[in-house]
Design an enzyme around this catalytic site. Structure first.
Site, PDB file in Angstrom:
ATOM      1  N   ASP A  34      74.531  84.855 -53.463  1.00 53.60           N
ATOM      2  CA  ASP A  34      74.325  84.485 -54.865  1.00 53.60           C
ATOM      3  C   ASP A  34      72.904  84.836 -55.283  1.00 53.60           C
ATOM      4  O   ASP A  34      71.939  84.332 -54.701  1.00 53.60           O
ATOM      5  CB  ASP A  34      74.597  82.983 -55.031  1.00 53.60           C
ATOM      6  CG  ASP A  34      74.248  82.472 -56.415  1.00 53.60           C
ATOM      7  OD1 ASP A  34      74.240  83.276 -57.365  1.00 53.60           O
ATOM      8  OD2 ASP A  34      73.983  81.259 -56.547  1.00 53.60           O
ATOM      9  N   ASN A  36      71.619  84.488 -58.535  1.00 51.75           N
ATOM     10  CA  ASN A  36      71.061  83.816 -59.710  1.00 51.75           C
ATOM     11  C   ASN A  36      71.133  82.291 -59.658  1.00 51.75           C
ATOM     12  O   ASN A  36      70.838  81.614 -60.644  1.00 51.75           O
ATOM     13  CB  ASN A  36      71.752  84.307 -60.984  1.00 51.75           C
ATOM     14  CG  ASN A  36      73.257  84.061 -60.970  1.00 51.75           C
ATOM     15  OD1 ASN A  36      73.777  83.386 -60.083  1.00 51.75           O
ATOM     16  ND2 ASN A  36      73.963  84.617 -61.952  1.00 51.75           N
ATOM     17  N   ASP A  38      73.662  80.194 -59.470  1.00 48.31           N
ATOM     18  CA  ASP A  38      74.743  79.448 -60.112  1.00 48.31           C
ATOM     19  C   ASP A  38      75.783  78.948 -59.102  1.00 48.31           C
ATOM     20  O   ASP A  38      76.785  78.343 -59.478  1.00 48.31           O
ATOM     21  CB  ASP A  38      75.426  80.281 -61.198  1.00 48.31           C
ATOM     22  CG  ASP A  38      76.171  81.497 -60.662  1.00 48.31           C
ATOM     23  OD1 ASP A  38      76.113  81.758 -59.434  1.00 48.31           O
ATOM     24  OD2 ASP A  38      76.814  82.204 -61.467  1.00 48.31           O
ATOM     25  N   ASP A  42      77.656  87.113 -56.137  1.00 43.90           N
ATOM     26  CA  ASP A  42      77.770  88.104 -57.209  1.00 43.90           C
ATOM     27  C   ASP A  42      77.398  89.488 -56.694  1.00 43.90           C
ATOM     28  O   ASP A  42      76.978  89.660 -55.540  1.00 43.90           O
ATOM     29  CB  ASP A  42      76.891  87.710 -58.397  1.00 43.90           C
ATOM     30  CG  ASP A  42      75.483  87.301 -57.993  1.00 43.90           C
ATOM     31  OD1 ASP A  42      74.897  87.976 -57.125  1.00 43.90           O
ATOM     32  OD2 ASP A  42      74.963  86.298 -58.530  1.00 43.90           O
ATOM     33  N   ASP A 111      89.605  96.092 -54.491  1.00 44.16           N
ATOM     34  CA  ASP A 111      90.900  95.419 -54.418  1.00 44.16           C
ATOM     35  C   ASP A 111      91.696  95.767 -55.680  1.00 44.16           C
ATOM     36  O   ASP A 111      91.170  95.676 -56.795  1.00 44.16           O
ATOM     37  CB  ASP A 111      90.711  93.904 -54.333  1.00 44.16           C
ATOM     38  CG  ASP A 111      91.530  93.275 -53.214  1.00 44.16           C
ATOM     39  OD1 ASP A 111      92.719  93.617 -53.128  1.00 44.16           O
ATOM     40  OD2 ASP A 111      90.989  92.469 -52.444  1.00 44.16           O
ATOM     41  N   ASP A 219      96.854  94.891 -53.137  1.00 39.70           N
ATOM     42  CA  ASP A 219      97.367  93.555 -52.870  1.00 39.70           C
ATOM     43  C   ASP A 219      98.893  93.511 -53.020  1.00 39.70           C
ATOM     44  O   ASP A 219      99.440  93.981 -54.019  1.00 39.70           O
ATOM     45  CB  ASP A 219      96.714  92.578 -53.853  1.00 39.70           C
ATOM     46  CG  ASP A 219      96.996  91.134 -53.547  1.00 39.70           C
ATOM     47  OD1 ASP A 219      96.506  90.647 -52.518  1.00 39.70           O
ATOM     48  OD2 ASP A 219      97.707  90.490 -54.342  1.00 39.70           O
ATOM     49  N   GLU A 278      98.483  96.330 -48.638  1.00 37.73           N
ATOM     50  CA  GLU A 278      98.823  95.035 -48.051  1.00 37.73           C
ATOM     51  C   GLU A 278     100.317  94.827 -48.247  1.00 37.73           C
ATOM     52  O   GLU A 278     100.813  94.822 -49.375  1.00 37.73           O
ATOM     53  CB  GLU A 278      98.045  93.906 -48.721  1.00 37.73           C
ATOM     54  CG  GLU A 278      98.300  92.564 -48.038  1.00 37.73           C
ATOM     55  CD  GLU A 278      98.030  91.367 -48.933  1.00 37.73           C
ATOM     56  OE1 GLU A 278      97.633  90.317 -48.401  1.00 37.73           O
ATOM     57  OE2 GLU A 278      98.234  91.466 -50.157  1.00 37.73           O
ATOM     58  N   HIS A 350      90.265  87.177 -46.129  1.00 37.14           N
ATOM     59  CA  HIS A 350      90.140  86.058 -47.064  1.00 37.14           C
ATOM     60  C   HIS A 350      91.395  85.196 -47.132  1.00 37.14           C
ATOM     61  O   HIS A 350      91.356  84.091 -47.688  1.00 37.14           O
ATOM     62  CB  HIS A 350      89.831  86.600 -48.460  1.00 37.14           C
ATOM     63  CG  HIS A 350      90.955  87.399 -49.048  1.00 37.14           C
ATOM     64  ND1 HIS A 350      91.304  88.633 -48.573  1.00 37.14           N
ATOM     65  CD2 HIS A 350      91.827  87.121 -50.047  1.00 37.14           C
ATOM     66  CE1 HIS A 350      92.336  89.095 -49.259  1.00 37.14           C
ATOM     67  NE2 HIS A 350      92.676  88.188 -50.153  1.00 37.14           N
ATOM     68  N   ASP A 351      92.509  85.672 -46.573  1.00 36.11           N
ATOM     69  CA  ASP A 351      93.766  84.927 -46.577  1.00 36.11           C
ATOM     70  C   ASP A 351      94.090  84.279 -45.237  1.00 36.11           C
ATOM     71  O   ASP A 351      95.140  83.641 -45.092  1.00 36.11           O
ATOM     72  CB  ASP A 351      94.933  85.854 -46.949  1.00 36.11           C
ATOM     73  CG  ASP A 351      95.010  86.149 -48.437  1.00 36.11           C
ATOM     74  OD1 ASP A 351      94.494  85.328 -49.232  1.00 36.11           O
ATOM     75  OD2 ASP A 351      95.564  87.200 -48.813  1.00 36.11           O
TER      76      ASP A 351
END
Length: 588
Positions: A34, A36, A38, A42, A111, A219, A278, A350-351
């Site tokens: 990150d 910034n 928040d 990013d 993706d 995907d 995928e 990520h899954d």
């Protein structure tokens, strides 16, 4: 259907050779870095860490979605394919990332999520406005079942279940019809039967390639072709709704659609591009067709067979993995794609939960087992994928309450389990602990400081407390770290053709604790051994002379030939006598 690629054979061959020696690194941007404060990662944060990726030596960065999105499914619900969501930055930031990667000799794969869009995409907003909308047929709309009250539980057009729990149909009061959503209600499925949909997708893909992107990870791309009759599916034990997978997994026109995409987007383009499909539920025989270069479809597929072996019925019913089952599965894919096509190699993404917590020992032997898993995977035939943090041996997270989860899949399942099925909250939490996707989505561990160096603000999801001991800063300067081991694996794939191009022979298929195989190319032979246990084990091979071969790589300071210590990995290399060279099989 017989198809031929229009890409010149020499160019296709060069692209295939590039895939053989490439290593891909997946960045989940929300959790990487990150810039910034928040609390959300990013694109500028990614740019600031490219020296780290360059040091690791990877060739390709696969970027999970950064398009405009309401983030119902963390960006896999896209509302604008040709813009960047402000939470991640801007198009100019993405252009800067592409340029910075190319300057370092790396490529960017985006993706691509085109089985469905967000319900906030202008295409769907126009589609749902009226039955007479010009885009009505861009999505799957159907009236209620005959004689049923619209909107009632039994009025949906068929009985399919959503992957995110509940029915796969949502009732829309504006037009009195239902739309199909295989995932979230905010992810309506596109109707690929409509050629206008396919043309719009192709146009968008060309726009990204023209901008400098080097390919796509697609995907659930094998879901895009559906049986237009949309028949009911069987209701499996323990389920309320039907399983419609026979009507949309590798559907009737899937090869036609992917070849059409190849011709409209990739054929004739110069440079080495990459397409990864995928494909949940794909079989070896289907994957051969998808990845055969002469057919012009995709370069490789993500298959899910090996990451389903520790499930009993569903992912929320985990069981212990049998190593013989894992070897049988991965060996079958090595064999099946030996002559045509190409394998992708992965433990996590990520899954999936964290690899070392799932397949290794994330306690006493965390580093040894993380290295062993990496060595065994990367030395198979195929393109290895590293998921961010895997190269540090990052582990699963412990979530104390449902309020700490962010994944819609978990939240929907928990609600369904406790509210409709009557499961006790503690039992529902325990059921999702091991296999949930948020295990791998916690922030990357850059250092031992506050929030693991991920952000100066409040992270969107909690940081794993073990970041104080497992982090990049600690590992970068340590020659025996998990990071250093991954770096060496990447280097070896680049330098040794026996790794990038060798054939594959599985050994010891019935051994429940030792994973063993041989790779051969020209006069080189590579023996790979991995001990999937916390005890001492011996690799009982028919050829004991391997014990005297050169150790190419190991996760202990010194090797012991064919004798393996807890979670030991060793790769032994030798040169065969030219007079003894014979064609070898691709499998055991």
């Amino acid at each position: 259907m017989t198809v031929r690629s229009t890409q010149p054979e020499a160019s296709a061959r060069a692209a295939r050779e590039w895939f053989h020696s490439a290593v891909v690194y997946q960045v989940y941007p929300r959790s990487f870095a990150d810039s910034n404060g928040d609390g959300v990662g990013d694109i500028p944060g990614i740019i600031s860490k490219l020296d780290y990726l360059e040091r690791l030596g990877v060739d390709v960065v696969w970027l999970s979605p950064v398009y405009r999105s309401p983030h119902d499914d963390n960006g896999y619900d896209i509302s604008d394919y040709q813009d960047i969501d402000p939470v991640f930055g801007s198009l100019s930031d993405l252009d800067e990332l592409i340029a910075a990667l190319h300057e370092r000799g790396m490529k960017l794969v985006m993706d691509l999520v085109v089985n469905h869009t967000s319900d906030e995409h202008p295409w769907f907003e126009e589609s749902r406005a009226s039955k007479d909308s010009a885009k009505r047929d861009w999505y799957w709309w159907r009236p209620p079942r005959s004689g049923r009250e619209p909107g009632s539980p039994d009025a949906a057009p068929n009985n399919w279940e959503s992957f995110f729990s509940g029915p796969a149909w949502a009732y829309d009061e504006t037009t009195g019809e239902y739309y199909l959503h295989l995932f979230s209600t905010k992810q309506p499925d596109l109707n690929w039967e409509n050629p206008e949909v396919r043309h719009a997708v192709h146009t968008m893909m060309n726009w990204w390639l023209d901008r400098g992107v080097d390919g796509f990870r697609m995907d659930v791309i094998n879901f895009i072709s559906k049986d237009p009759s949309l028949p009911d599916g069987p209701v499996l034990p323990g389920h309320t709704y039907g399983n419609g997978s026979a009507s949309f997994i590798c559907g009737p026109k899937i090869h036609e659609y992917l070849h059409e995409m190849h011709e409209a987007v990739f054929a004739g383009r110069s440079g080495a591009l990459m397409t990864v499909g995928e494909m949940p539920g794909v079989t070896v025989d289907e994957a051969i067709l998808f990845t055969d270069p002469s057919r012009g479809e995709v370069d490789m597929v993500f298959q899910f067979e090996h990451v389903g072996l520790d499930h009993a019925g569903s992912k929320w019913e985990p069981t212990e993995l049998r190593l013989t089952d894992l070897k049988a599965s991965l060996g079958r894919w090595q064999d099946g794609l030996a002559e045509r096509g190409w394998n992708s190699l992965y433990w996590g993404n990520h899954d999936q939960p964290r690899a070392v917590s799932r397949f290794g020992d994330d306690g006493e032997y965390r580093e040894l087992s993380a290295k062993m898993l990496a060595g065994v995977l990367h030395l198979h035939r195929g393109t290895p994928f590293i998921y961010q943090g895997e190269e540090l041996g990052m582990t699963n997270m412990t979530f104390a309450s449902v309020s700490e989860y962010r994944d819609i899949e978990v939240l929907n399942h928990y609600r369904e389990s406790t509210e409709r099925l009557g499961m006790a909250p503690a039992a529902a939490l325990a059921a999702v602990a091991r296999m949930n996707r948020d295990n791998a989505r916690t922030p990357f561990h850059w250092d031992a400081g506050e929030n693991a160096g991920f952000t100066t603000g409040t992270p969107w999801i909690a940081v794993n407390p073990n970041a104080s001991s497992i982090n990049a800063d600690e590992q970068l300067s340590r020659p025996d770290s998990v990071f250093s081991f991954y770096r060496e694996l990447v280097r070896l794939r680049h330098e040794h053709t026996v790794i990038s191009d060798g054939d594959f022979t599985m050994l010891l298929p019935d051994d429940e604790e030792v994973y063993a195989f041989v790779r051969r190319h020209q006069d080189k032979e590579l023996l790979v051994l991995g001990n999937f246990s916390s005890g001492d084990r011996s690799a009982d091979l028919d050829d004991p002379t391997w014990a005297d071969a050169e150790r190419l790589l190991g996760n202990y300071p010194r090797g012991q030939g064919l004798e393996l210590r807890p979670w030991e990995f060793t790769a032994l290399l030798r040169t065969r006598d030219p007079g003894s060279l014979e064609p070898s099989s691709n499998h055991g």
